[in-house]
Design an enzyme around this catalytic site. Structure first.
Site, short mmCIF file in Angstrom:
data_model
loop_
_atom_site.label_atom_id
_atom_site.label_comp_id
_atom_site.label_asym_id
_atom_site.label_seq_id
_atom_site.Cartn_x
_atom_site.Cartn_y
_atom_site.Cartn_z
N LYS A 45 1.29 37.67 -6.83
CA LYS A 45 -0.11 37.97 -7.14
C LYS A 45 -0.34 39.48 -7.29
O LYS A 45 -1.18 39.91 -8.10
CB LYS A 45 -1.02 37.39 -6.07
CG LYS A 45 -0.99 35.86 -6.00
CD LYS A 45 -1.37 35.22 -7.32
CE LYS A 45 -1.45 33.71 -7.24
NZ LYS A 45 -1.86 33.08 -8.52
N VAL B 269 4.88 25.87 -16.56
CA VAL B 269 4.67 27.19 -17.15
C VAL B 269 5.87 28.11 -16.98
O VAL B 269 6.00 29.10 -17.70
CB VAL B 269 3.40 27.87 -16.59
CG1 VAL B 269 2.15 27.10 -16.99
CG2 VAL B 269 3.48 28.06 -15.09
N SER C 94 -5.03 37.27 -6.49
CA SER C 94 -5.51 36.85 -5.17
C SER C 94 -5.73 38.09 -4.32
O SER C 94 -5.06 39.12 -4.53
CB SER C 94 -4.48 35.94 -4.50
OG SER C 94 -4.80 35.72 -3.14
N TYR D 222 4.45 34.56 -2.61
CA TYR D 222 3.13 34.39 -3.22
C TYR D 222 2.43 35.74 -3.32
O TYR D 222 1.88 36.09 -4.38
CB TYR D 222 2.30 33.42 -2.38
CG TYR D 222 0.93 33.11 -2.93
CD1 TYR D 222 0.74 32.07 -3.83
CD2 TYR D 222 -0.19 33.85 -2.54
CE1 TYR D 222 -0.53 31.78 -4.34
CE2 TYR D 222 -1.45 33.56 -3.04
CZ TYR D 222 -1.61 32.52 -3.94
OH TYR D 222 -2.86 32.24 -4.44
#
Length: 256
Positions: free
Chosen positions: A167, A64, A149, A163
């Site tokens: 998010k 992606v 998240s 991460y």
């Protein structure tokens, strides 16, 4: 009549875990589903299992983070299944660093690692959105859901700063695009899972998972199906007046 009959869904990261649960839920609800995954064998296995259950499903492989690969996958999905009117941006990574499997602290993370996580988790959602929105605008209907998240809203010790940043950025991505896409009949929302029973979570210390369970009002970890069912609502006609929202699927862990 199935709730998603007549719709075409493209789910990224659909080869396993939460992504597969989301794709399977849409297939079971009657949608024609493109199972997209970085690993071709996983995508084909998941799509084949759906076809065995009588669902219409195809497997596609794409990174992606690669806009050209995403564009090609979306064109193939549209040719095989029809105009994509449901997109779930689930693909994401949270790599470990070091031989000991420990996650890198922010000050020791390599620039390449930072970029790769942002490229997959955030730019990947952007690439997929760009590929499907023209078709959605043409038919005047679309549903986009991105997997954020709780780590994008508060500190979470089992993920790295790359991460968490990716998010958190997906939340801003969702809220801004709700304004841009709304006039065209397209809704976009985010789902923020808490501690979900996945291989990532099972790989953490048992005592940490037990502490998380006890800190959750519902006193359990979530399941991939919990997340899938929330996504299914947000991609359904029943959610037509819901856009720009972030829905926690965390058992009440973040009560504000």
């Amino acid at each position: 009549m199935s709730s998603h009959a007549g719709h075409v869904a493209l789910i990224t990261g659909a080869g396993r875990g939460i992504g597969r649960a989301i794709a399977d839920a849409h297939a079971a609800a009657g949608a024609r589903v493109a199972y997209v995954d970085y690993e071709p064998a996983l995508a084909e296995e998941a799509a084949a299992a759906a076809r065995e259950r009588g669902c219409e499903a195809i497997a596609l492989s794409a990174d992606v983070a690669d806009d050209e690969a995403v564009g090609l996958a979306c064109r193939r999905a549209a040719e095989a299944l029809g105009t994509i009117d449901i997109l779930v941006n689930n693909a994401g990574i949270s790599p470990k660093s070091g031989a000991d499997g420990r996650r890198a602290q922010a000050w020791e993370m390599s620039p390449a690692e930072w970029r790769r996580v942002l490229d997959v988790n955030l730019t990947g959602a952007f690439n997929c959105m760009q590929a499907v929105v023209p078709g959605m605008r043409e038919i005047g209907r679309g549903r986009i859901v991105s997997l954020s998240s709780v780590a994008g809203k508060t500190y979470c010790d089992i993920v790295g700063v790359h991460y968490a940043a990716s998010k958190a950025a997906l939340i801003g991505f969702t809220k801004h695009l709700a304004g841009e896409l709304g006039p065209y009949g397209i809704t976009i929302n985010a789902v923020a899972p808490g501690r979900i029973d996945t291989p990532l979570v099972r790989g953490t210390a048992p005592e940490a998972n037990e502490a998380a369970r006890l800190a959750t009002p519902l006193r359990r970890l979530g399941s991939p199906e919990d997340v899938a069912n929330t996504c299914l609502f947000l991609t359904s006609d029943a959610s037509g007046f819901v856009t720009g929202q972030v829905c926690d699927v965390a058992g009440g862990w973040l009560l504000t």
